[in-house]
Write an enzyme that holds these catalytic residues in place. Structure first.
Site, short mmCIF file in Angstrom:
data_model
loop_
_atom_site.label_atom_id
_atom_site.label_comp_id
_atom_site.label_asym_id
_atom_site.label_seq_id
_atom_site.Cartn_x
_atom_site.Cartn_y
_atom_site.Cartn_z
N HIS A 204 3.86 -62.46 37.88
CA HIS A 204 4.23 -61.21 38.91
C HIS A 204 5.62 -61.09 38.53
O HIS A 204 5.89 -60.53 38.26
CB HIS A 204 4.34 -61.62 39.90
CG HIS A 204 2.02 -61.72 39.84
ND1 HIS A 204 1.31 -62.40 40.53
CD2 HIS A 204 1.45 -60.45 40.69
CE1 HIS A 204 0.46 -62.47 41.22
NE2 HIS A 204 0.48 -61.15 41.01
N ARG A 311 -0.02 -53.21 46.37
CA ARG A 311 0.74 -55.02 46.41
C ARG A 311 1.40 -54.77 47.77
O ARG A 311 2.52 -55.01 47.66
CB ARG A 311 1.08 -55.00 45.46
CG ARG A 311 0.18 -55.23 43.81
CD ARG A 311 1.34 -56.57 42.81
NE ARG A 311 0.13 -57.19 41.43
CZ ARG A 311 -0.28 -56.01 40.49
NH1 ARG A 311 0.19 -54.88 40.49
NH2 ARG A 311 -1.13 -56.49 39.71
N ARG A 348 -3.60 -53.46 49.49
CA ARG A 348 -4.78 -54.82 49.57
C ARG A 348 -3.80 -55.66 50.24
O ARG A 348 -2.11 -55.78 50.80
CB ARG A 348 -4.43 -55.33 48.30
CG ARG A 348 -4.50 -56.33 48.27
CD ARG A 348 -3.99 -57.41 46.91
NE ARG A 348 -2.96 -57.71 46.06
CZ ARG A 348 -2.58 -57.80 45.03
NH1 ARG A 348 -3.65 -58.25 44.41
NH2 ARG A 348 -1.71 -58.06 45.11
N GLU A 451 -12.06 -61.98 41.87
CA GLU A 451 -11.15 -62.64 41.46
C GLU A 451 -11.26 -63.61 40.15
O GLU A 451 -10.54 -64.74 40.42
CB GLU A 451 -9.61 -62.53 41.05
CG GLU A 451 -9.01 -61.63 42.99
CD GLU A 451 -7.62 -61.10 43.27
OE1 GLU A 451 -7.01 -60.92 42.07
OE2 GLU A 451 -7.06 -60.95 44.32
N ASN A 474 -6.66 -60.02 36.09
CA ASN A 474 -5.50 -61.06 35.66
C ASN A 474 -5.72 -62.54 36.91
O ASN A 474 -5.98 -63.46 35.85
CB ASN A 474 -3.87 -61.15 36.53
CG ASN A 474 -3.79 -59.44 35.93
OD1 ASN A 474 -4.27 -58.69 34.98
ND2 ASN A 474 -2.66 -58.94 37.30
N ASP A 475 -6.58 -62.54 38.22
CA ASP A 475 -7.23 -63.78 37.78
C ASP A 475 -8.25 -64.44 37.84
O ASP A 475 -8.47 -65.17 37.89
CB ASP A 475 -6.78 -64.00 40.43
CG ASP A 475 -5.08 -63.42 40.39
OD1 ASP A 475 -4.47 -64.90 39.63
OD2 ASP A 475 -4.97 -63.27 41.22
N ARG A 485 -2.33 -68.30 34.92
CA ARG A 485 -0.97 -67.49 34.07
C ARG A 485 -0.30 -67.26 34.53
O ARG A 485 1.10 -66.89 33.39
CB ARG A 485 -1.57 -65.92 35.47
CG ARG A 485 -1.15 -66.07 36.06
CD ARG A 485 -1.52 -65.27 37.06
NE ARG A 485 -1.16 -63.72 37.56
CZ ARG A 485 -1.89 -62.90 38.41
NH1 ARG A 485 -2.52 -63.20 39.35
NH2 ARG A 485 -0.82 -61.61 38.24
N CYS A 522 -8.40 -53.52 38.22
CA CYS A 522 -6.90 -53.20 39.00
C CYS A 522 -5.99 -54.32 38.19
O CYS A 522 -4.88 -54.27 38.66
CB CYS A 522 -6.40 -53.26 40.47
SG CYS A 522 -6.60 -54.69 41.40
C1 PEP Z 1 -5.10 -59.76 39.57
O1 PEP Z 1 -5.13 -60.17 39.89
O2 PEP Z 1 -5.80 -59.10 38.98
C2 PEP Z 1 -4.90 -58.19 40.26
C3 PEP Z 1 -4.93 -57.09 39.81
O3 PEP Z 1 -4.17 -58.69 41.79
P1 PEP Z 1 -2.83 -59.64 40.55
O4 PEP Z 1 -2.11 -59.60 39.89
O5 PEP Z 1 -1.09 -59.14 41.36
O6 PEP Z 1 -2.99 -61.51 41.82
MG MG Z 2 -4.77 -61.47 41.59
#
Ligand code: PEP
Ligand code: MG
Length: 601
Positions: A204, A311, A348, A451, A474-475, A485, A522
């Site tokens: 993040h 977020r 979210r 995710e 991402n997750d 990550r 996203c």
């Molecule tokens: C993701 O996991 O792709 C996502 C958009 O949420 P975050 O990056 O805030 O975990």
């Molecule tokens: Mg996520």
């Protein structure tokens, strides 16, 4: 001496500036320039803080209880001596005079210099005095914090002066680690680039750096140890390289690249108001990811047709663990909704946990000092459901904002159907409470984030409950490949091109479309042009990304024949090395479509 440090490229572009080294515990110290007329009063602030700390230490010494260990008075004397030592306060004044740093910044800059000197000492006793020096500086910073506004970025007239202050060298920040919440504060800071020792590409911290659109390199391992305060740095955010004290010729080369990328950005920004339509006429929705309501006008400006991911957890950070109340949240959501002028805003529910802590903790601290596996722990919807009153409060705030525009509600990290059911129960209850209180709200669509592989695998069941889905790549990558990550030591294995990841994404898009539900991506893949054609081939028509990425993704969309790409999809999905196949296709299909591609004048 010039040398290079290698890390992970996380935010594009080139930054050139002087290094400001910041220990992670002091990242939250205010950094701003003062102007010439404020130098003496800033030195006065430092002097008053020094006198106050001297009084504190003398009182402590005087009031020591009889049974206190014998070393304590001697230790307090050492602190008093350090406090009055010219190498601390004298040199700090120099930073204020010469560089026009505010007092806190000047003090932490000088601490970094002295800490290095202590580290290099042979004598164990002397080396250990570094901790004493740090304690003295912490005392000074605490005293100064008491005397000034807690948010100098917002309220300080000095900051305004800083913004107008010309003639300073540009500055880049070098730290071991920066917590996402701290990174967020830099939205309003003076730094033009960042380097950190730790962190992964989709941590993040990296995501926030990207949202600032400031060149950044993370996972540069030893950077904060080997770079010195004030070194000249080039941060190459495209390649993940940091060049320390570059030669004039290298510097010139990078300045040239900086100018080129500025020109390219200006050229792309002309696409802002062009609708995103593929060569074969498919309309594509390009939405924005935002962290704070203040980001919404920028999203609109960049040509976003809505917010695909707000977020909301960033509203919960930087407040010493205290949560924002319903009214405060409502005002924030309403501000975002109103800024978007009727375009949809997808809020979210809070995704606290993993590398986003309520306290000011970096991912590294969390990993090592707190929870064993924070990414697998009480995070996102799991946390919300474990705090029912907090959750309902957030749901009420989001619902209330729906009276001011089009709001969609998104639930992070759903893995179990029971989580979905409990969420809908909480939502019903929140609606009931609002009705009883006579507060207006509209119906909101409710979506699930995909995710976790489990969510992708039970998608048909989720689609029966939810109105839409949004794929958090991402997750999804993290949980499919079992790669943290935020961990730079396994960053080379964090692979969005892994066939398992691509198949899960493709399957999710296909099933959602077949069920007549809208689906978007996203995660960071949505804003990465390397994946644009492939995602279009999978049938994706809604992408959500940092506002700064919208123009370049739009350019790709305008140049893509989605139908032609769909015909090639299996070739990529069934390949052992999908990236190689995709790159070859990009070359081949680009040469077919190039003559008709929309050129940006
Ligand atoms: C993701 O996991 O792709 C996502 C958009 O949420 P975050 O990056 O805030 O975990
Ligand atoms: Mg996520």
């Amino acid at each position: 001496m010039s040398f290079q440090v290698f890390g992970l490229p996380v935010s594009r572009g080139v930054a050139i500036g002087r290094a400001v080294l910041v220990a992670s515990s002091r990242v939250d110290v205010a950094h701003y320039f003062i102007d010439e007329t404020q130098v003496e009063s800033e030195i006065g602030r430092l002097r008053s803080a020094r006198d106050a700390v001297a009084r504190e230490l003398s009182t402590l010494k005087r009031d020591l209880p009889q049974e206190a260990p014998a070393e304590l008075p001697a230790l307090l004397d050492v602190h008093l001596m350090l406090l009055h030592d010219e190498v601390l306060t004298g040199a700090t004044k120099q930073w204020i005079r010469d560089r026009h740093y505010n007092a806190e910044w000047a003090l932490s800059a000088q601490l970094e210099v002295l800490a290095r000197q202590f580290d290099e000492m042979e004598d164990d006793y002397l080396r250990e005095r570094k901790a004493d020096l740090e304690q003295v500086v912490e005392r000074l910073l605490r005293v100064m914090a008491r005397g000034v506004s807690t948010d100098p970025f917002v309220s300080s007239p000095a900051l305004q002066a800083a913004r107008d202050f010309g003639g300073e060298d540009p500055l880049v920040l070098v730290a071991n680690d920066i917590a996402p919440a701290d990174m967020l504060q830099f939205k309003r800071s003076v730094f033009t680039g960042f380097v950190t020792d730790v962190g992964g590409k989709t941590s993040h911290t990296a995501i926030v750096a990207r949202s600032l659109d400031i060149p950044a390199v993370v996972g540069a391992r030893e950077a904060s140890r080997i770079i010195r305060q004030d070194d000249w740095l080039i941060i190459d955010g495209d390649e993940g390289i940091v060049i320390v004290n570059p030669s004039p010729i290298v510097l010139e080369e990078y300045r040239f690249r900086q100018r080129q990328s500025d020109l390219e950005r200006a050229r792309l920004s002309r696409l802002r108001h062009t609708p995103a339509v593929t060569l074969d006429g498919e309309r594509v929705e390009l939405l924005a990811n935002i962290e704070l309501p203040g980001d919404a006008p920028g999203a609109l400006e960049a040509g976003a047709v809505g917010v695909g991911l707000f977020r909301s957890e960033f509203l919960f950070m930087n407040r010493g663990g205290e949560l924002p109340g319903e009214d405060e949240q409502f005002e924030a959501y309403r501000a975002a909704v109103e800024s978007m002028n009727g375009l949809p805003v997808t809020i979210r529910t809070v995704d606290i946990g993993a590398d986003k802590s309520l306290e000011r903790l970096s991912a590294n601290e969390l990993r090592h000092d707190h929870t064993l596996n924070p990414a697998l722990g009480l995070r996102a919807i799991r946390w919300s459901l474990s705090e029912p009153a907090m959750f309902r409060q957030q749901l009420r705030a989001i619902l209330r904002a729906s009276a001011y525009g089009k709001v969609r509600l998104l639930v992070p990290m759903v893995a179990h159907l029971s989580e979905a059911r409990h969420t809908f129960e909480a939502l019903l209850r929140a609606k009931q409470q609002l009705r009883e209180a006579g507060r207006p709200f509209n119906d909101v669509e409710v979506g699930a984030m995909v995710e976790v592989p489990a969510a992708a695998l039970i998608l048909p069941s989720l689609l029966r409950l939810f109105d839409f889905v949004s794929i958090g790549t991402n997750d999804l990558i993290q949980y499919t490949l079992a790669i943290d990550r935020a961990d730079e030591t396994v960053a080379h294995l964090y692979d969005p091109w892994h066939p398992a990841v691509l198949r899960l994404i493709s399957q999710t898009i296909a099933q959602a479309r077949a069920a007549g539900k809208s689906v978007s991506v996203c995660g960071e893949m949505a804003g990465d042009c390397a994946f644009t054609e492939l995602l279009l081939a999978m049938g994706l028509r809604s992408f959500s990304m940092h506002p700064s990425q919208i123009s370049s993704v739009k350019q790709r969309v305008l140049r893509t024949d989605a139908r032609r790409w769909s015909a090639k999809l299996d070739q990529v999905l069934l390949a052992d090395e999908p990236q190689v196949v995709c790159v070859e296709l990009q070359r081949g299909l680009a040469s077919i479509s190039a003559p008709v591609a929309i050129a940006v004048a």
